[in-house]
Design a protein around this motif. Sequence first.
Motif, PDB file in Angstrom:
ATOM      1  N   GLY A  41      21.490   3.494  58.054  1.00  0.00           N
ATOM      2  CA  GLY A  41      21.726   4.890  58.379  1.00  0.00           C
ATOM      3  C   GLY A  41      20.473   5.651  58.776  1.00  0.00           C
ATOM      4  N   ALA A  42      20.700   6.900  59.216  1.00  0.00           N
ATOM      5  CA  ALA A  42      19.589   7.693  59.743  1.00  0.00           C
ATOM      6  C   ALA A  42      18.624   8.140  58.656  1.00  0.00           C
ATOM      7  CB  ALA A  42      20.143   8.909  60.483  1.00  0.00           C
ATOM      8  N   GLY A  43      19.002   8.040  57.381  1.00  0.00           N
ATOM      9  CA  GLY A  43      18.106   8.428  56.295  1.00  0.00           C
ATOM     10  C   GLY A  43      17.241   7.285  55.810  1.00  0.00           C
ATOM     11  N   SER A  44      17.449   6.095  56.390  1.00  0.00           N
ATOM     12  CA  SER A  44      16.649   4.948  55.988  1.00  0.00           C
ATOM     13  C   SER A  44      15.273   5.057  56.626  1.00  0.00           C
ATOM     14  CB  SER A  44      17.326   3.662  56.454  1.00  0.00           C
ATOM     15  OG  SER A  44      17.386   3.645  57.869  1.00  0.00           O
ATOM     16  N   SER A  45      14.343   4.194  56.212  1.00  0.00           N
ATOM     17  CA  SER A  45      12.986   4.279  56.766  1.00  0.00           C
ATOM     18  C   SER A  45      13.008   3.984  58.264  1.00  0.00           C
ATOM     19  CB  SER A  45      12.044   3.323  56.035  1.00  0.00           C
ATOM     20  OG  SER A  45      12.542   2.010  56.078  1.00  0.00           O
ATOM     21  N   ALA A  46      13.808   2.999  58.690  1.00  0.00           N
ATOM     22  CA  ALA A  46      13.904   2.731  60.132  1.00  0.00           C
ATOM     23  C   ALA A  46      14.529   3.925  60.848  1.00  0.00           C
ATOM     24  CB  ALA A  46      14.736   1.470  60.378  1.00  0.00           C
ATOM     25  N   GLY A  47      15.537   4.519  60.216  1.00  0.00           N
ATOM     26  CA  GLY A  47      16.195   5.673  60.808  1.00  0.00           C
ATOM     27  C   GLY A  47      15.253   6.855  60.943  1.00  0.00           C
ATOM     28  N   LEU A  48      14.391   7.057  59.939  1.00  0.00           N
ATOM     29  CA  LEU A  48      13.462   8.185  59.990  1.00  0.00           C
ATOM     30  C   LEU A  48      12.505   8.045  61.163  1.00  0.00           C
ATOM     31  CD1 LEU A  48      12.601   8.620  56.210  1.00  0.00           C
ATOM     32  CD2 LEU A  48      13.915  10.175  57.638  1.00  0.00           C
ATOM     33  N   VAL A  49      12.020   6.817  61.398  1.00  0.00           N
ATOM     34  CA  VAL A  49      11.118   6.621  62.528  1.00  0.00           C
ATOM     35  C   VAL A  49      11.892   6.758  63.837  1.00  0.00           C
ATOM     36  CG1 VAL A  49       9.532   5.035  63.669  1.00  0.00           C
ATOM     37  CG2 VAL A  49       9.596   5.147  61.189  1.00  0.00           C
ATOM     38  N   ALA A  50      13.108   6.199  63.870  1.00  0.00           N
ATOM     39  CA  ALA A  50      13.896   6.220  65.109  1.00  0.00           C
ATOM     40  C   ALA A  50      14.238   7.640  65.527  1.00  0.00           C
ATOM     41  CB  ALA A  50      15.169   5.399  64.928  1.00  0.00           C
ATOM     42  N   THR A  51      14.466   8.524  64.546  1.00  0.00           N
ATOM     43  CA  THR A  51      14.849   9.892  64.893  1.00  0.00           C
ATOM     44  C   THR A  51      13.647  10.819  64.929  1.00  0.00           C
ATOM     45  OG1 THR A  51      15.337  10.257  62.563  1.00  0.00           O
ATOM     46  CG2 THR A  51      17.191   9.732  64.012  1.00  0.00           C
ATOM     47  N   GLY A  52      12.456  10.250  64.869  1.00  0.00           N
ATOM     48  CA  GLY A  52      11.260  11.066  65.046  1.00  0.00           C
ATOM     49  C   GLY A  52      10.864  11.889  63.828  1.00  0.00           C
ATOM     50  N   LYS A  53      11.410  11.538  62.636  1.00  0.00           N
ATOM     51  CA  LYS A  53      11.065  12.328  61.450  1.00  0.00           C
ATOM     52  C   LYS A  53       9.856  11.750  60.719  1.00  0.00           C
ATOM     53  CE  LYS A  53      15.400  14.582  60.720  1.00  0.00           C
ATOM     54  NZ  LYS A  53      16.483  13.673  61.123  1.00  0.00           N
ATOM     55  N   ALA A  54       9.477  10.506  61.040  1.00  0.00           N
ATOM     56  CA  ALA A  54       8.282   9.916  60.441  1.00  0.00           C
ATOM     57  C   ALA A  54       7.516   9.242  61.562  1.00  0.00           C
ATOM     58  CB  ALA A  54       8.649   8.918  59.347  1.00  0.00           C
ATOM     59  N   ALA A  55       6.184   9.124  61.380  1.00  0.00           N
ATOM     60  CA  ALA A  55       5.377   8.659  62.502  1.00  0.00           C
ATOM     61  C   ALA A  55       5.284   7.157  62.602  1.00  0.00           C
ATOM     62  CB  ALA A  55       3.980   9.258  62.411  1.00  0.00           C
ATOM     63  N   MET A  56       5.375   6.424  61.462  1.00  0.00           N
ATOM     64  CA  MET A  56       5.243   4.973  61.576  1.00  0.00           C
ATOM     65  C   MET A  56       5.851   4.268  60.376  1.00  0.00           C
ATOM     66  SD  MET A  56       1.201   4.546  60.852  1.00  0.00           S
ATOM     67  CE  MET A  56       0.311   5.985  60.274  1.00  0.00           C
ATOM     68  N   GLU A  57       6.049   2.971  60.546  1.00  0.00           N
ATOM     69  CA  GLU A  57       6.635   2.161  59.490  1.00  0.00           C
ATOM     70  C   GLU A  57       6.036   0.760  59.586  1.00  0.00           C
ATOM     71  OE1 GLU A  57      11.020   0.981  57.834  1.00  0.00           O
ATOM     72  OE2 GLU A  57      10.809   1.039  60.006  1.00  0.00           O
ATOM     73  N   LEU A  58       5.715   0.159  58.426  1.00  0.00           N
ATOM     74  CA  LEU A  58       5.226  -1.215  58.389  1.00  0.00           C
ATOM     75  C   LEU A  58       6.449  -2.118  58.296  1.00  0.00           C
ATOM     76  CD1 LEU A  58       2.836  -3.215  58.073  1.00  0.00           C
ATOM     77  CD2 LEU A  58       3.067  -2.927  55.610  1.00  0.00           C
ATOM     78  N   MET A  59       6.700  -2.905  59.341  1.00  0.00           N
ATOM     79  CA  MET A  59       7.951  -3.664  59.338  1.00  0.00           C
ATOM     80  C   MET A  59       7.826  -4.868  60.251  1.00  0.00           C
ATOM     81  SD  MET A  59      10.855  -3.930  57.983  1.00  0.00           S
ATOM     82  CE  MET A  59      10.875  -2.501  56.929  1.00  0.00           C
ATOM     83  N   GLY A  60       8.737  -5.800  60.115  1.00  0.00           N
ATOM     84  CA  GLY A  60       8.714  -7.014  60.921  1.00  0.00           C
ATOM     85  C   GLY A  60       9.216  -6.777  62.336  1.00  0.00           C
ATOM     86  N   HIS A  61       9.283  -7.879  63.101  1.00  0.00           N
ATOM     87  CA  HIS A  61       9.549  -7.760  64.528  1.00  0.00           C
ATOM     88  C   HIS A  61      10.990  -7.379  64.835  1.00  0.00           C
ATOM     89  CE1 HIS A  61      10.725 -11.913  63.520  1.00  0.00           C
ATOM     90  NE2 HIS A  61      11.613 -11.749  64.460  1.00  0.00           N
TER      91      HIS A  61
END
Lengths: 437, 325
Positions: free
Chosen positions: A262-282
């Motif tokens: 969902g949009a409140g997840s860490s990936a969702g936050l980056v995808a919707t422009g609410k956070a600047a970056m995330e450490l994650m796999g490919h």
Amino acid sequence: MMNRSRITRTVAISASALLAVGALAGCGASGDDGGDGKVTITWWHNGTGDPLKSLWQDVADEFMAQHENVTVKVEAYQNEDLQRTLIPNALRSGSGVDLLQAWGGGELKDQVAAGYLMDITDQVQDTVDEIGPVVSGWQLEGKTYGLPFQYGIEGFWYNKDLFAQAGIDAVPTTLDELNEDVAKLKAAGITPIAVGAGDKWPAAHWWYNFVLKSCSPDVLRTAQAQFDFSDACFVEAGDELEDFLATEPFQEGFLATPAQQGAGSSAGLVATGKAAMELMGHWDPGVMGGILKDSGSQAEATAPPFLGWFNFPGIDGAQGDPTAALGGGDGFACAAWAPPECVELLQYIESEDVQKRFGASGAGLPVLPAAASSITDPNLQQVLEGLQSASYVQLWLDTTYGATVGGAMNDGIVALFGGQGTPEDIVTAMQNAAATL
Amino acid sequence: MAISTLATGSATLPDRSAAGPARPTRRRVDWRGAAMIWGFAAPALVVYVGFVLVPVALAAVYSLFNWNGLGPLERFIGLDNYVRALGDPVFLGAIGHNLLIVALSLLIQGPLAIGIALLLNRRLRGRTLIRTLIFVPYVLSEVVAGLAFKLLLQPGGPFDAFLAGIGLGGVTQLWLADGQIVMGTLFFVLSWKYLGFAILLMLAGLQSVPDELAEAAAIDGASWWQIQRHITLPLLGPTIRIWAFLSMIGSLQLFDMVWVLTGGGPVNATTTMATYMVQYGFQRSQLGYGSAVAVILFVISLVFALLYQRLVLRRDLAGAVTRSA
């Protein structure tokens, strides 16, 4: 007209008959050889959706066309069901699967120790040389028990627009530079980093990267082989992480944020422009595309256009190799009772043609360097470059050390994130868990 | 017979031959009757033995080994798994969380359900609609409800927006991320889910309270509250006791809602015995240890159930696990 007791009796008898039939039908037998030269290979993988599902089916069909006497039964299962339930059950019963998905590391070690996997060292020596050092996750004491078909390394997926807004003109290459960038983002009112600590492993990956950049490759190899975590670098890595956490770089409530839902997840936050970056796999761009499509803001599951990638920065003054990379992948292994054609099928999967088709399908990153040209996405190309220029590649630590030590390690790291544990506690938990093995 | 017994003054066995009609010397076994009973009970018994008793016994066996689930059972370690479990602060915390939920359910959900049932037990417009709405949460699957609340309670999510909208913006907390209040959040979601069931049970129980008693009491001048306290509630006793039993056992074995809502987190703040078992036993490939935790959970539930039946449900279930009346 039947009276009531007749009706009841009839219903009862038919019900028990149905039950008996159902029970017997459940005991379906799956034999491997038909006895007249015909060979059946049962292949289990976790690609339940396209494009991977069709790709593997095509591969199986082509293999059957090339080998007249072989039938390949391909079955796709959901990842956790496959890894935790179906494969262990089939291995324990000694039948049911021939070519199985293998994630490498400690899990592979346990399966080999129980005698479930085929030693394919002699047959695949050429392929191992072609693939390169990432095969080590599927090898044990110099012998090969499986081959990866996909491998990607982890890094920061960041929003180029938000970075520009905060006045950051170059991606950080050291931890100090990363800290400066976090401060600039906070000054601009932007949440610097999103982390899905609710799912535990995203938080754990932070510690893994700190360990990777704080410990020398030799220490890491020893730790992997002998569960020896006595080197001080493990605690030093935790201290560095604790200092980093003290700068409060994450979003609010990160301890309960999921990673991918969902949009409140860490990936969702980056995808919707609410956070600047995330450490994650490919896989992150794919996840972000899926979230954006599900949330209705776009019709196609494509990654946001502002996305960029950079590798985890090195730590000045630490013993780790600054170009070392942390990653993981998927592979296949043959069961000990599988027919020899299983190894041929595995090598066909690893062939350059199939690997190129895998890369082109967008399902992931092919592991064969010769297939690198099939990747067209510029961010994934950067990930591949990071992998190929890394002097040392480490498989995810929880996969490497196995579920027992890995689980204890992840819990200790999450406690550190929650302010309830110390860096020493993480190492102690890992050593205690290793002692129970 | 009685006179002779009194005359001798000692305890003598009553004279059998004069006690009643002679018993037949050969016992006729009712084969057909027995075959019918066993025949009809067999399928259910097979399922029960095969899926309940045998796994419990196997778990007890596995718990004595160090076993990662692959390969044969080779490493016998006796009671080490139990010692480890009972010495682990996380597991003891899990037991504490379970007991807390048991206590909160009995103290908060119970009175609330009884109160609402009493209020609903009268002619109201839309009574059926209200009863349906109250029961709907119970019908939802736990996973669906848990996921829905997980999304609702995100920081800055819909629930926080709602609070801000009605002017209570300052009350917002990190509902699921703050270790101090997450148990409260969990209990709130559990109550939302299961209060309807309790209310429905109480309403059903209230139907068996005869109206004439209340009417007679009203004629004698009792107020509504006096009627409830002295007539309705005591007669509702069996229902309340059964509900408390179900609630207690459900709280001890709580898994689904916790797993979906918090996964046992943050940082083990909402672990229960069942989530601990899955996490430490199954996910960490330590099936022997997980089996030991399962056996401990089983024993705790069994003890609670037996004690409750013996001490509390005795008068409701004479002949069950009680002395014969």
